[in-house]
Design an enzyme around this catalytic site. Structure first.
Site, short mmCIF file in Angstrom:
data_model
loop_
_atom_site.label_atom_id
_atom_site.label_comp_id
_atom_site.label_asym_id
_atom_site.label_seq_id
_atom_site.Cartn_x
_atom_site.Cartn_y
_atom_site.Cartn_z
N MET A 161 -0.09 1.51 4.74
CA MET A 161 -0.91 1.99 5.82
C MET A 161 -2.07 1.03 6.05
O MET A 161 -2.63 0.48 5.11
CB MET A 161 -1.45 3.39 5.46
CG MET A 161 -2.34 4.03 6.49
SD MET A 161 -2.62 5.79 6.11
CE MET A 161 -3.47 5.69 4.53
N HIS A 166 -2.64 -1.20 -3.54
CA HIS A 166 -3.81 -0.32 -3.48
C HIS A 166 -3.59 0.84 -4.45
O HIS A 166 -2.68 1.65 -4.26
CB HIS A 166 -3.99 0.22 -2.06
CG HIS A 166 -4.23 -0.84 -1.05
ND1 HIS A 166 -3.90 -0.70 0.28
CD2 HIS A 166 -4.80 -2.07 -1.15
CE1 HIS A 166 -4.24 -1.80 0.94
NE2 HIS A 166 -4.78 -2.65 0.09
N ASP A 189 -4.57 -4.33 5.88
CA ASP A 189 -4.94 -5.25 4.82
C ASP A 189 -3.79 -6.22 4.53
O ASP A 189 -2.64 -5.80 4.41
CB ASP A 189 -5.30 -4.47 3.55
CG ASP A 189 -5.83 -5.36 2.43
OD1 ASP A 189 -6.47 -6.38 2.74
OD2 ASP A 189 -5.59 -5.02 1.26
N SER A 200 0.85 -1.18 0.00
CA SER A 200 0.00 0.00 0.00
C SER A 200 0.89 1.24 0.00
O SER A 200 1.71 1.40 -0.90
CB SER A 200 -0.95 -0.05 1.20
OG SER A 200 -1.87 1.01 1.16
N THR A 201 0.81 2.10 1.01
CA THR A 201 1.59 3.35 1.02
C THR A 201 3.08 3.06 0.86
O THR A 201 3.65 2.31 1.63
CB THR A 201 1.37 4.10 2.34
OG1 THR A 201 -0.02 4.18 2.61
CG2 THR A 201 1.97 5.49 2.28
#
Length: 358
Positions: free
Chosen positions: A299, A206, A302, A180-181
């Site tokens: 972040m 993501h 998940d 993600s991030t």
């Protein structure tokens, strides 16, 4: 003692966008917009005067383009930046370049009805600005953070029911990576060091729909393996990488003796579509001990449950360490859940993967 608010400087040539972003961010009790700027030249002076904690930066700016400004900023005064990006092919390319240059994250700017559209993303925007304030500034960064709709939070059960792991009659290996991030640059770092004959790799990052195609092309240009934005029913082959489209969950299924990508438009899981938990669960159920799981910077949480399921199915599991993660949310939660076999610095992960499948 009250916690200090995170100070934000907004840089955007649209007065309407500046007004809406200010309203959204100031509504969060942990954030304070301390100034706005209509172009990078004005912003440069306001950074010196106001000393913000985080910048939001439009990707296309007058007098000095956003990338030139970002390059100068990261060279002279590195600080967390969240890009405000257009959902266009050009906007996606500029944003991906910005993430390579050190921007932490981005939020999409709707093409129509900007004021209403940005308000729909208020929770996402505030979440990303807060995450950026604590992010590590490194040569790799990014994500698309949570798709934070104010709705029921689904687990992977909403897309794929948990069931017993199948017996495996194939030795074909699959590597499953979730991020993600900060993930786009972390993924690039891993893929650039994987040989052309590596096992098939499936990736859930993501990312919005408009960005997954350009991201896949960018990865294809930078590594020895062949990289695709995954399509429904596509066979997973050695030497190839399959990135989940920004609009669909990606699952790995068996079709006879072959593995294939299966796309699902099921509900967001952990407020994401695509979701890492969905992909990891499908890999646990259909690939089992022939898989390797990797969870990178990001972040939220998940992927933590899905990684535990992969481990329980006999797959080796790896998490990126806190020091090299932009945000140690997802890998940290996977460690907390007990689903991680080994924690490694990002640069150590490719060699570990090669050692596990050889």
């Amino acid at each position: 003692m009250a916690k200090d608010k995170i100070k934000v400087l907004i840089i955007d040539d649209s007065a309407l966008v500046r007004e809406v972003l200010t309203e959204i961010l100031n509504a969060d009790p942990n954030l304070e917009v301390i100034g706005t700027a209509s172009d990078p030249i004005i912003a440069r002076n306001k950074i010196k005067q106001l000393n913000p904690d985080v910048l939001t930066l439009d990707v296309e700016m007058p007098r000095m383009d956003g990338l030139t400004f970002l390059s100068n900023l990261m060279r002279l005064r590195p600080m967390p930046v969240v890009m405000v990006s257009s959902l266009t092919e050009k906007g996606a390319d500029i944003t991906l370049r910005a993430l390579e240059m050190g921007a932490v994250d981005f939020v999409s700017k709707p093409k129509l009805d900007v004021a209403h559209g940005l308000k729909d993303y208020a929770e996402e925007l505030c979440g990303k600005v807060k995450a950026a304030s604590g992010a590590k500034l490194q040569n790799y960064s990014w994500d698309s953070g949570p798709t934070l709709e104010t709705q029921e939070r689904h687990t992977a059960d909403a897309v794929l029911n948990k069931r017993e792991v199948k017996n495996f009659k194939t030795t074909d290996r699959i590597i499953a990576i979730g991020a993600s991030t900060g993930g786009t640059e972390a993924i690039k770092e891993v893929l650039m060091h994987m040989p052309a004959d590596a096992p098939g790799i499936v990736i859930t990052q993501h990312i919005p729909e408009a960005f997954s195609g350009p991201f896949a092309k960018r990865m294809d240009d930078n590594c020895a393996m062949t990289v695709y934005e995954a399509t429904d029913g596509q066979q997973i082959l050695p030497g190839h990488v399959y990135i989940a489209p920004g609009s669909h969950h990606m699952l790995v299924e068996r079709s006879g003796a072959r593995y294939i990508c299966k796309l699902s438009d099921g509900p967001p899981v952990n407020r994401h579509r695509p979701a890492v938990d969905v992909m990891f669960r499908s890999v646990a159920q259909n690939v089992g001990p022939n898989a390797i799981g990797v969870i990178l910077t990001g972040m939220g949480d998940d992927g933590a449950i899905g990684m535990k399921e992969m481990q329980e199915a006999g797959a080796p599991t790896i998490a990126q360490d806190e020091k090299t993660s932009v945000v140690w949310g997802m890998p940290g939660e996977a460690v907390k859940q007990g689903g991680v076999d080994v924690i490694l610095a990002l640069q150590e992960i490719p060699n570990k993967l090669i050692g596990l499948y050889k």
